[in-house]
Motif scaffolding. Structure first.
Motif, PDB file in Angstrom:
ATOM      1  N   GLU A  18      11.681  28.497  10.599  1.00  0.00           N
ATOM      2  CA  GLU A  18      12.707  27.908  11.602  1.00  0.00           C
ATOM      3  C   GLU A  18      11.491  25.765  11.662  1.00  0.00           C
ATOM      4  O   GLU A  18      10.541  26.062  11.310  1.00  0.00           O
ATOM      5  CB  GLU A  18      12.425  28.183  13.572  1.00  0.00           C
ATOM      6  N   PRO A  19      12.426  25.427  12.719  1.00  0.00           N
ATOM      7  CA  PRO A  19      11.581  24.369  12.368  1.00  0.00           C
ATOM      8  C   PRO A  19       9.846  24.124  13.436  1.00  0.00           C
ATOM      9  O   PRO A  19      10.285  25.715  14.040  1.00  0.00           O
ATOM     10  CB  PRO A  19      12.489  23.088  13.338  1.00  0.00           C
ATOM     11  N   MET A  20       8.769  23.941  12.707  1.00  0.00           N
ATOM     12  CA  MET A  20       7.349  24.222  13.164  1.00  0.00           C
ATOM     13  C   MET A  20       7.819  23.243  14.863  1.00  0.00           C
ATOM     14  O   MET A  20       8.408  22.424  15.035  1.00  0.00           O
ATOM     15  CB  MET A  20       6.895  23.112  12.594  1.00  0.00           C
ATOM     16  N   ALA A  21       7.613  23.995  15.835  1.00  0.00           N
ATOM     17  CA  ALA A  21       7.132  23.845  17.161  1.00  0.00           C
ATOM     18  C   ALA A  21       6.840  22.551  17.645  1.00  0.00           C
ATOM     19  O   ALA A  21       6.881  21.594  17.999  1.00  0.00           O
ATOM     20  CB  ALA A  21       6.716  24.949  17.728  1.00  0.00           C
ATOM     21  N   ASP A  22       5.569  22.353  16.619  1.00  0.00           N
ATOM     22  CA  ASP A  22       4.245  21.796  17.081  1.00  0.00           C
ATOM     23  C   ASP A  22       3.703  20.658  15.553  1.00  0.00           C
ATOM     24  O   ASP A  22       3.138  21.095  15.247  1.00  0.00           O
ATOM     25  CB  ASP A  22       3.186  21.553  18.123  1.00  0.00           C
ATOM     26  N   GLU A 134      10.296  18.150   5.674  1.00  0.00           N
ATOM     27  CA  GLU A 134      10.339  18.841   7.009  1.00  0.00           C
ATOM     28  C   GLU A 134       9.610  19.863   7.009  1.00  0.00           C
ATOM     29  O   GLU A 134       8.884  21.200   5.923  1.00  0.00           O
ATOM     30  CB  GLU A 134      11.910  19.941   5.865  1.00  0.00           C
ATOM     31  N   TYR A 135       9.495  20.334   7.957  1.00  0.00           N
ATOM     32  CA  TYR A 135       8.599  21.059   8.392  1.00  0.00           C
ATOM     33  C   TYR A 135       8.943  22.190   9.248  1.00  0.00           C
ATOM     34  O   TYR A 135       9.284  22.481  10.229  1.00  0.00           O
ATOM     35  CB  TYR A 135       7.213  20.604   9.614  1.00  0.00           C
ATOM     36  N   LEU A 136       8.229  23.977   8.646  1.00  0.00           N
ATOM     37  CA  LEU A 136       8.967  24.340   8.856  1.00  0.00           C
ATOM     38  C   LEU A 136       8.175  25.771   8.956  1.00  0.00           C
ATOM     39  O   LEU A 136       7.090  25.345   8.709  1.00  0.00           O
ATOM     40  CB  LEU A 136      10.087  24.815   7.998  1.00  0.00           C
ATOM     41  N   GLN A 137       7.885  26.837   9.849  1.00  0.00           N
ATOM     42  CA  GLN A 137       7.449  27.827   9.697  1.00  0.00           C
ATOM     43  C   GLN A 137       8.265  29.359  10.155  1.00  0.00           C
ATOM     44  O   GLN A 137       9.438  29.191  10.824  1.00  0.00           O
ATOM     45  CB  GLN A 137       5.877  27.650  11.391  1.00  0.00           C
ATOM     46  N   SER A 138       7.081  30.166   9.512  1.00  0.00           N
ATOM     47  CA  SER A 138       7.239  31.087   9.946  1.00  0.00           C
ATOM     48  C   SER A 138       6.481  32.481  10.508  1.00  0.00           C
ATOM     49  O   SER A 138       5.341  31.606  10.785  1.00  0.00           O
ATOM     50  CB  SER A 138       8.415  31.826   8.446  1.00  0.00           C
ATOM     51  N   LEU A 143       5.452  26.063   6.139  1.00  0.00           N
ATOM     52  CA  LEU A 143       6.495  25.633   4.599  1.00  0.00           C
ATOM     53  C   LEU A 143       7.099  24.601   5.048  1.00  0.00           C
ATOM     54  O   LEU A 143       7.492  24.010   5.724  1.00  0.00           O
ATOM     55  CB  LEU A 143       7.696  26.724   4.704  1.00  0.00           C
ATOM     56  N   LEU A 144       6.275  23.220   4.211  1.00  0.00           N
ATOM     57  CA  LEU A 144       6.875  21.728   3.990  1.00  0.00           C
ATOM     58  C   LEU A 144       7.728  21.750   2.749  1.00  0.00           C
ATOM     59  O   LEU A 144       7.289  22.208   1.731  1.00  0.00           O
ATOM     60  CB  LEU A 144       5.933  20.929   4.105  1.00  0.00           C
ATOM     61  N   SER A 145       9.078  21.633   3.296  1.00  0.00           N
ATOM     62  CA  SER A 145       9.719  20.999   2.356  1.00  0.00           C
ATOM     63  C   SER A 145      10.151  19.600   2.175  1.00  0.00           C
ATOM     64  O   SER A 145      10.773  18.947   3.102  1.00  0.00           O
ATOM     65  CB  SER A 145      11.760  21.676   3.087  1.00  0.00           C
ATOM     66  N   VAL A 146      10.114  19.095   0.283  1.00  0.00           N
ATOM     67  CA  VAL A 146       9.790  17.854   0.660  1.00  0.00           C
ATOM     68  C   VAL A 146      10.520  17.193  -0.436  1.00  0.00           C
ATOM     69  O   VAL A 146      11.418  17.842  -1.985  1.00  0.00           O
ATOM     70  CB  VAL A 146       8.745  17.736  -0.009  1.00  0.00           C
TER      71      VAL A 146
END
Lengths: 206, 105
Positions: A18-22, A134-138, A143-146
């Motif tokens: 999901e999109p990184m909160a911070d 795009e900064y994401l996390q689980s 996860l950095l989607s570039v």
């Protein structure tokens, strides 16, 4: 056991992100990790998937990083092969034969080299000018989607996924997508931070 | 870019690192290391060849994992370029690659 390990690994990578909160807090933590990391030595597996043959070409070796920008990929197997990035130059040693190029003289190789360098040194800001990130996390990883902005870069690199450990913020896995089907993934394991590097002279390019 | 074009135009040798002068495509994938050299410069990688739909398909991969070329070679020796990195996309280079591939018949 190997199968179980693979399933566990796949499970970790396949988690919903999901999109990184911070994002700012993430960058601050990453910067702190960078400033405290002098060396990384680890094992890597490189897996190139070829959709044309529905098969993979695998290689493996030792990855060494020394702050701020020295990287060595030492492939095991025969013939021996090594890629060293340092001081704006890239040296390859294949079966004892050396080749040194200025990173600017081979745009494709240098781009790939600088991408790997930026990813492994955990410096996504170095990519910010040329890529959308795009900064994401689980629960298991960041996860950095570039995605490249330039169409010329898109012709050989559709995007990259950089997975970082939530524990120490080092890169666990790097996936480079050439197109929708073909990709190369690097998986990094047995990471040793701030330990001695195997050979001080390994980064000497001459 | 100019350097790249010069590099490509002076490509003089494709050294397939094998004792065999020909690489025979079969139904299972086969890989071999290759070096393309021009003067002091060279690029290394692995070429994977396999027979597909009666043709030989050859894919060259750099050590980083990037696809350098993807060529389909027909039984009569003609070829189709599926993809090729800009700096290698020259007939002289592709003909050298094709010359080293034969169908396993």
């Amino acid at each position: 056991m190997v199968l179980l390990q693979c399933l566990v690994c796949q499970g970790v990578w396949a988690q919903n992100h999901e999109p990184m909160a911070d994002v700012q807090a993430f960058k601050t933590s990453l910067e702190a990790r960078n400033s405290s990391t002098e060396t990384i030595v680890c094992h890597f597996v490189q897996n190139k998937y070829l959709s044309a043959f529905d098969s993979s070409v695998k290689s493996a070796g030792t990855f060494t990083y020394q702050s701020p920008d020295r990287i060595c990929l030492d492939y095991s197997g025969s013939p021996s092969y090594k890629i060293v990035l340092a001081g704006g130059k890239m040296m390859t040693v294949s079966g004892g034969r050396k080749s040194v190029v200025d990173m600017n003289s081979n745009p494709v190789s240098s781009r790939m080299a600088s991408l790997i360098s930026a990813c492994m040194s955990g410096n996504p800001d170095a990519l910010a000018g040329s890529f959308d990130i795009e900064y994401l996390q689980s629960a298991g990883n960041y996860l950095l989607s570039v995605k490249p902005k330039s169409k010329s870069v898109q012709s050989y690199l559709a995007g990259m996924d950089i997975y970082l450990s939530v524990n120490d913020m080092t890169v666990d896995k790097l996936v480079m997508h050439e197109n929708e089907e073909d990709y190369t993934e690097y998986i990094f394991t047995d990471k040793k931070l701030n330990g001695p590097i195997p050979d001080e002279k390994m980064f000497d390019i001459r | 870019m100019r350097k790249c074009l010069t590099y490509a135009s002076i490509l003089v040798a494709l050294l397939l690192c094998s004792c065999s002068p020909r690489f025979y495509a079969s139904e299972s994938s086969q890989g071999m290391d290759f070096t393309i050299s021009a003067g002091r410069r060279s690029i290394d990688g692995t070429m994977v060849v396999r027979e597909l739909d009666g043709n030989a398909r050859a894919v060259g991969i750099s050590r980083f994992g990037m696809t350098l070329f993807d060529i389909t070679v027909k039984p009569d020796g003609t070829y189709v370029t599926n993809s090729c990195a800009d700096f290698l996309d020259r007939n002289v280079v592709k003909k050298l690659i094709v010359k080293n591939i034969r169908m396993d018949r």
